[in-house]
Design an enzyme around this catalytic site. Sequence first.
Site, PDB file in Angstrom:
ATOM      1  N   ARG A 164      58.217  48.732  -0.970  1.00 53.01           N
ATOM      2  CA  ARG A 164      57.405  49.727  -0.272  1.00 53.01           C
ATOM      3  C   ARG A 164      56.076  49.070   0.099  1.00 53.01           C
ATOM      4  O   ARG A 164      55.809  47.941  -0.286  1.00 53.01           O
ATOM      5  CB  ARG A 164      57.232  51.027  -1.067  1.00 53.01           C
ATOM      6  CG  ARG A 164      57.236  50.972  -2.542  1.00 53.01           C
ATOM      7  CD  ARG A 164      55.972  50.478  -3.231  1.00 53.01           C
ATOM      8  NE  ARG A 164      54.755  50.981  -2.653  1.00 53.01           N
ATOM      9  CZ  ARG A 164      53.612  50.340  -2.636  1.00 53.01           C
ATOM     10  NH1 ARG A 164      53.524  49.123  -3.164  1.00 53.01           N
ATOM     11  NH2 ARG A 164      52.532  50.845  -2.099  1.00 53.01           N
ATOM     12  N   GLY A 165      55.276  49.842   0.878  1.00 55.03           N
ATOM     13  CA  GLY A 165      54.049  49.254   1.420  1.00 55.03           C
ATOM     14  C   GLY A 165      54.408  48.705   2.785  1.00 55.03           C
ATOM     15  O   GLY A 165      55.412  47.971   2.930  1.00 55.03           O
ATOM     16  N   ALA A 166      53.605  49.073   3.799  1.00 48.88           N
ATOM     17  CA  ALA A 166      53.998  48.785   5.182  1.00 48.88           C
ATOM     18  C   ALA A 166      54.351  47.308   5.460  1.00 48.88           C
ATOM     19  O   ALA A 166      55.435  47.023   5.990  1.00 48.88           O
ATOM     20  CB  ALA A 166      52.908  49.287   6.129  1.00 48.88           C
ATOM     21  N   GLN A 197      51.851  55.357  -7.321  1.00 48.53           N
ATOM     22  CA  GLN A 197      51.727  53.933  -6.960  1.00 48.53           C
ATOM     23  C   GLN A 197      50.430  53.330  -7.509  1.00 48.53           C
ATOM     24  O   GLN A 197      50.362  52.147  -7.806  1.00 48.53           O
ATOM     25  CB  GLN A 197      51.759  53.762  -5.434  1.00 48.53           C
ATOM     26  CG  GLN A 197      53.120  53.962  -4.798  1.00 48.53           C
ATOM     27  CD  GLN A 197      53.345  55.382  -4.358  1.00 48.53           C
ATOM     28  OE1 GLN A 197      52.764  56.318  -4.907  1.00 48.53           O
ATOM     29  NE2 GLN A 197      54.192  55.576  -3.362  1.00 48.53           N
ATOM     30  N   ASP A 231      49.499  52.573   6.846  1.00 47.24           N
ATOM     31  CA  ASP A 231      50.891  52.434   7.297  1.00 47.24           C
ATOM     32  C   ASP A 231      50.999  52.383   8.807  1.00 47.24           C
ATOM     33  O   ASP A 231      51.974  51.872   9.352  1.00 47.24           O
ATOM     34  CB  ASP A 231      51.727  53.591   6.753  1.00 47.24           C
ATOM     35  CG  ASP A 231      52.035  53.328   5.302  1.00 47.24           C
ATOM     36  OD1 ASP A 231      51.144  53.550   4.468  1.00 47.24           O
ATOM     37  OD2 ASP A 231      53.138  52.850   5.020  1.00 47.24           O
ATOM     38  N   ASN A 245      47.800  56.886   6.070  1.00 45.75           N
ATOM     39  CA  ASN A 245      47.988  56.207   4.787  1.00 45.75           C
ATOM     40  C   ASN A 245      48.487  57.238   3.769  1.00 45.75           C
ATOM     41  O   ASN A 245      48.641  58.420   4.104  1.00 45.75           O
ATOM     42  CB  ASN A 245      46.683  55.539   4.325  1.00 45.75           C
ATOM     43  CG  ASN A 245      46.907  54.576   3.162  1.00 45.75           C
ATOM     44  OD1 ASN A 245      47.822  53.747   3.214  1.00 45.75           O
ATOM     45  ND2 ASN A 245      46.129  54.683   2.109  1.00 45.75           N
TER      46      ASN A 245
HETATM   47  O1  MRU Z   1      55.051  55.236   0.202  1.00 44.65           O
HETATM   48  P1  MRU Z   1      54.483  53.849   0.047  1.00 44.65           P
HETATM   49  O2  MRU Z   1      54.323  53.438  -1.374  1.00 44.65           O
HETATM   50  O3  MRU Z   1      55.262  52.842   0.873  1.00 44.65           O
HETATM   51  O4  MRU Z   1      53.045  53.960   0.689  1.00 44.65           O
HETATM   52  C1  MRU Z   1      52.250  52.798   0.748  1.00 44.65           C
HETATM   53  C2  MRU Z   1      50.890  53.028   1.269  1.00 44.65           C
HETATM   54  O5  MRU Z   1      50.523  54.121   1.632  1.00 44.65           O
HETATM   55  C3  MRU Z   1      50.010  51.819   1.390  1.00 44.65           C
HETATM   56  O6  MRU Z   1      48.671  52.192   1.234  1.00 44.65           O
HETATM   57  C4  MRU Z   1      50.172  51.211   2.789  1.00 44.65           C
HETATM   58  O7  MRU Z   1      51.526  50.947   3.070  1.00 44.65           O
HETATM   59  C5  MRU Z   1      49.388  49.981   2.964  1.00 44.65           C
HETATM   60  S1  MRU Z   1      50.170  48.641   2.107  1.00 44.65           S
HETATM   61  C6  MRU Z   1      49.325  47.205   2.255  1.00 44.65           C
END
Ligand code: MRU
Length: 355
Positions: free
Chosen positions: A54-56, A202, A243, A253
């Site tokens: 996860r994380g963009a 997270q 994201d 985000n």
């Molecule tokens: O649902 P997730 O855990 O994928 O959400 C992640 C986020 O919101 C992060 O802040 C975002 O992807 C930036 S990651 C460098």
Amino acid sequence: MADTLDSAATFSPLRWRGDTLELLDQTLLPTREEWLTCNTVEEVAEAIRRLSVRGAPAIGVAAAYGLVVGLTPVPAEGELADRFAEVAELLLSTRPTAVNLRWAIERGRELFARHREAGAAAARAALLDWAKVVHAEDIETNRRMGEHGAALFEGEQRVLTHCNAGALATAGIGTAIGVISASFARGGVAMVWVDETRPLLQGARLTSWELQRLEIPFKLVTDSSVGALMSRGLVDGVVVGSDRIAANGDIANKIGTYTVAVLAQRHDVPFYVAAPLSTIDRETATGADIPIEERDGEEVTDVFGTRVAPAGTEAFNLAFDVTPAELIAGIVTEEGVLRPPYSESIRQAFARAQP
Ligand code: MRU
């Protein structure tokens, strides 16, 4: 190549080993550190959906490798184009908000179109080389964001972050956490306030895990503590990831980010976003046009498998929110720190990156 990539970050959420994609299963952290082996594209897609990866930016890199996994074993020549289209669609359908996913799939499609005439094996080999480049570029992009963002904080500041925008969310040192760790190294940051980040925690599970490894002092707080912390003067700055960033600088985000930004404005605390240019979607005009993922209500009615709301309770589970550009003091990218008006600074950053 895999070994070099692994050692470029202290810890990395994904690696290419043998001929498969391996993902550190983030749903199990911090109690268990287990790697998932993805032998099929369905396994990659499921890992993205259930947030094992996860994380963009990390989703983008996983999707790039996912295209290669989807062409393993190499399909018959007559089936190649259909198979590739299917694989790309499946990966695209996994999560709607993180634009790095679409960014990677679109580039993969362009590359495939250029190599498909060379045959299935050659097209797959070209995709694998390219996925490794996407992986390596994210590491380098993170490093450059850290360099640009390090100067934002001066004199042992107390910085708040939301969700996880660290190494686990990228291929490198992270976006927001990359900026924080670069600033910590030069004495700009003294400690970090970590929002736990309901409902999937997270912040509590992943950002705390990372900061412990980085030996950066931090304190974990409930999401609802942010107003109280700021009103007591305990927060000097905020930095979060994103994201998707619209062409006007509005950012999506993790849910709760908007609340933090409104509170930051009220208390005169600078609110920064750190994200690579691959997170900026110039085809999306404003935050109102960003698709926001809605996830299963069980993530809210239940806490890690234990029901906390009465049977029959319906939950509305928005995974992300939008923070308008007017609340953002700066956006840290690999091309420097962008300042308002963002339509203009975003345009200039892309021009610098692709002169
Ligand atoms: O649902 P997730 O855990 O994928 O959400 C992640 C986020 O919101 C992060 O802040 C975002 O992807 C930036 S990651 C460098």
